[in-house]
Design an enzyme around this catalytic site. Structure first.
Site, PDB file in Angstrom:
ATOM      1  N   ALA A  34       0.846  -1.202   0.000  1.00 20.66           N
ATOM      2  CA  ALA A  34       0.000   0.000   0.000  1.00 20.66           C
ATOM      3  C   ALA A  34       0.880   1.249   0.000  1.00 20.66           C
ATOM      4  CB  ALA A  34      -0.935   0.000   1.207  1.00 20.66           C
ATOM      5  N   GLY A  36       3.628   3.576  -2.851  1.00 22.46           N
ATOM      6  CA  GLY A  36       3.485   4.510  -3.973  1.00 22.46           C
ATOM      7  C   GLY A  36       2.516   4.025  -5.024  1.00 22.46           C
ATOM      8  N   ILE A  37       2.759   2.844  -5.565  1.00 19.08           N
ATOM      9  CA  ILE A  37       1.838   2.282  -6.551  1.00 19.08           C
ATOM     10  C   ILE A  37       0.547   1.844  -5.871  1.00 19.08           C
ATOM     11  CG2 ILE A  37       1.468   0.358  -8.143  1.00 19.08           C
ATOM     12  CD1 ILE A  37       4.410   0.444  -8.825  1.00 19.08           C
ATOM     13  N   GLY A  38       0.653   1.287  -4.661  1.00 13.90           N
ATOM     14  CA  GLY A  38      -0.516   0.763  -3.970  1.00 13.90           C
ATOM     15  C   GLY A  38      -1.607   1.792  -3.744  1.00 13.90           C
ATOM     16  N   ASN A  67       4.400  13.061  -0.009  1.00 12.62           N
ATOM     17  CA  ASN A  67       4.442  13.819  -1.260  1.00 12.62           C
ATOM     18  C   ASN A  67       3.988  13.006  -2.463  1.00 12.62           C
ATOM     19  OD1 ASN A  67       6.671  12.119  -1.432  1.00 12.62           O
ATOM     20  ND2 ASN A  67       7.913  13.610  -2.542  1.00 12.62           N
ATOM     21  N   ALA A 130       9.739 -10.363  -1.099  1.00 17.86           N
ATOM     22  CA  ALA A 130       8.278 -10.435  -1.054  1.00 17.86           C
ATOM     23  C   ALA A 130       7.700 -10.727  -2.431  1.00 17.86           C
ATOM     24  CB  ALA A 130       7.710  -9.126  -0.504  1.00 17.86           C
ATOM     25  N   CYS A 181      11.485   2.316   1.094  1.00 15.26           N
ATOM     26  CA  CYS A 181      10.221   2.421   1.827  1.00 15.26           C
ATOM     27  C   CYS A 181      10.290   1.834   3.234  1.00 15.26           C
ATOM     28  CB  CYS A 181       9.129   1.726   1.024  1.00 15.26           C
ATOM     29  SG  CYS A 181       7.472   1.962   1.659  1.00 15.26           S
TER      30      CYS A 181
END
Length: 597
Positions: A34, A36-38, A67, A130, A181
């Site tokens: 969940a 940047g892309i999430g 941001n 992952a 992240c």
């Protein structure tokens, strides 16, 4: 079928086709990640009308995420990404059923049966272990997977179906980029510590002030969480408000290297497969520092790897100098702030010392000042527009898969510059590679009573049994579990031990390699996912018995990523105790800030 009852879904249904839209939106989706892309993906899914979504992410929200991860705001800092993403997305479409899980995807409860309960899995991850794990579980559960990744202006969407290549099919290049992240909680390499020191701590103390009042709490938090958040907020404010104080360095050190680490060490869930961090004590290092001088300028200072006490000394000196510079400049310009410059001697001293102190806490190799300077200047910021484009392309592929239009699925690439004439390029997903250790493998769920079922039972009944229930494999058998070898032709000492005694529990994975020198088609790689059930007399097994020949040795079947991380953190296994299993180097196309070597 009828048109959507919610008017805001009408455009999506019109663009996709009402029948295809209606068929797709009722599917169960699993979204892993969940970030940047999430955030973009979840927004697109709920706006397109998908009704049943499960999100899983172990990460918490940091101020640096705000941001580009627009589902999060300042009051959400330190909270679960999965829970807040759900809360924010429901404002777009309150009719969606969203389940949010603040968990690690590696947990044993997320087994093959759990993955099989979904119609489609969508990855929005920023790390290779992952990705590899989800890829393997989707293969085992026969579920389609949409993979994604971005790096600056570049991005990609890959569709992994039963008859197409999987994530592991293409050999990964030498590591060039690393995820940022999650480095603040569980760093595992020196570069994680460098990025944390430069992009987080340096900016927090001397950069633009972006974190005021960032940790407001809500009434649904339990008392301990509220107390912890308030304490952290007060400590942060005290540090910023006392930059002119003589003990500013001690305040910084105690918060970052003592209290924060002590708090992280109590989160036992995070350290099940690795050693927990060990906090440092300011008073102890201060006593050891007495009489020590700053490393002399010159080649030795840059090339030598400093000791723990030397790093503490340099930290104390550099934080004091930077604080004085900050105070002096702000007397002339109240809005003054610093940005890291690798040619700023004081800034480089600070980042080097902080990097090595943090590395020491997590048992990571420390670095020379020269090496830190070499690695610290190449951060590629994530581009929110790239994330948005990739998320949109993922949703388009999801509609095709759920409408069973597999021939129309494309692997899609977002490119920037070069000789390509199109911004977005697509290609048909290639066939599975015969060299892939994940595709060229068998997958079974093995239901046993782990307190009674022995390793000899596993070999004699499951693997070599010829009564119609066993697989009747032919060749030399090697058995691995969690990165350790527990059986091979020259090592059968564990035969009488039960799975329980071998620490093979419910949710464990056993990897069996069969080598047949006379007939290569009988050389196999087989994965068994253990399901414990009290009282099972023998065993039950579920899976496709048509096992493809094993991939060549050049790309052996992958071991558990979590086990690989554990072995790396613990320094690997002793050769006299067990055979080492090769672990592929980490590579990444990240959906967050990345650093390129």
């Amino acid at each position: 079928m009828s048109t959507p009852s919610n008017p805001r879904n009408a455009d999506a249904a019109l663009a996709i086709g009402v029948d295809a839209w209606s068929k797709a939106v009722g599917a169960r989706l699993l979204m892993v990640g969940a970030g940047g892309i999430g955030c973009e993906l979840l927004k697109d899914l709920v706006m397109a009308g998908f009704e049943r979504i499960t999100i899983i992410d172990l990460d918490t929200i940091d101020v640096s995420n705000l941001n580009r991860q627009f589902l999060f705001q300042k009051q959400h800092v330190k909270k679960s990404k999965a829970h807040i993403a759900k809360e924010s997305a429901l404002r777009f479409n309150p009719n969606v059923q969203i389940e949010s899980l603040h968990n690690s995807i590696f947990e044993s409860k997320f087994n093959v049966e759990w993955f099989r309960s979904f119609d489609l899995v969508m990855n929005a991850l920023d790390n290779i272990p992952a990705r590899k794990h989800v890829n393997m579980m989707c293969r085992a559960a026969s579920r389609p997977l949409i993979e994604s990744g971005t790096a600056g202006y570049l991005g990609q969407v890959a569709v992994h179906l039963k008859n197409t290549q999987c994530f592991d099919c293409e050999p990964k290049p030498t590591p060039k980029t690393f995820p940022v992240c999650t480095i603040r909680s569980t760093p595992s390499t020196p570069i994680h510590c460098i990025v944390w020191s430069k992009s987080y701590l340096f900016n927090l103390l001397f950069g633009k002030d972006e974190d005021d009042n960032a940790m407001a709490v809500t009434a649904d938090e339990n008392a301990k969480e509220i107390e912890d958040l308030k304490r952290e907020a007060n400590e942060l404010a005290a540090i910023k408000n006392n930059i002119n104080s003589a003990n500013f360095g001690e305040l910084v050190f105690t918060k970052i290297f003592t209290r924060d680490i002590e708090r992280l060490a109590t989160m036992t869930q995070m350290w099940e497969d690795r050693k927990p961090p060990v906090p440092l004590q300011f008073s102890t290092l201060t006593a050891e520092r007495k009489g020590l001088s700053k490393p002399a300028a010159g080649v030795d200072r840059n090339m030598k790897v400093w000791s723990l006490v030397e790093n503490f000394h340099v930290f104390s000196e550099s934080v004091s100098v930077l604080a004085k510079r900050m105070v002096s400049a702000q007397q002339k310009d109240a809005e003054f702030s610093m940005s890291f410059d690798k040619d700023d001697e004081d800034a480089l001293d600070f980042v080097t010392a902080v990097t090595n102190l943090r590395a020491h806490i997590y048992g990571i190799e420390t670095q020379s000042r020269f090496k830190v300077k070499e690695m610290a200047g190449n951060i590629i910021p994530a581009i929110s527009t790239t994330n948005a484009i990739i998320a949109g392309l993922m949703v388009l592929q999801a509609f095709k898969i759920l409408d069973q239009k597999y021939d129309e699925c494309k692997n899609t690439y977002l490119v920037h510059g070069g000789q390509r004439t199109h911004l977005i390029c697509g290609e048909n997903p290639p066939a599975p590679s015969r060299e892939c250790g994940t595709c060229q493998a068998g997958y079974f769920e093995l239901c046993v009573d782990v307190t009674k079922f022995t390793l000899s039972d596993f070999v004699d009944l499951v693997l070599t049994g010829r009564d119609g229930q066993g697989l009747a494999v032919e060749g030399e058998i090697t058995i691995n579990e969690a990165g350790r070898m527990i059986y091979d032709p020259d090592f059968d000492d564990n035969g009488a031990l039960t799975f329980k005694e071998l620490k093979i529990e419910n949710g464990g994975r056993i990897l069996v390699l069969v080598d047949n020198d006379d007939d290569e088609s009988k050389s196999l790689s087989i994965n068994f996912f253990v399901v414990h059930k009290d009282g099972v007399a023998s065993f039950d097994m579920n899976g496709d018995r048509k096992i493809p020949p094993r991939a060549s040795v050049k790309q052996a079947a992958p071991i558990e990523p979590a086990a690989a991380e554990k072995r790396t953190a613990e320094g690997g296994a002793n050769d006299d105790e067990r055979k080492k299993v090769r672990v592929e180097n980490e590579v990444i196309v990240a959906d967050d800030d990345v650093i390129v070597l």
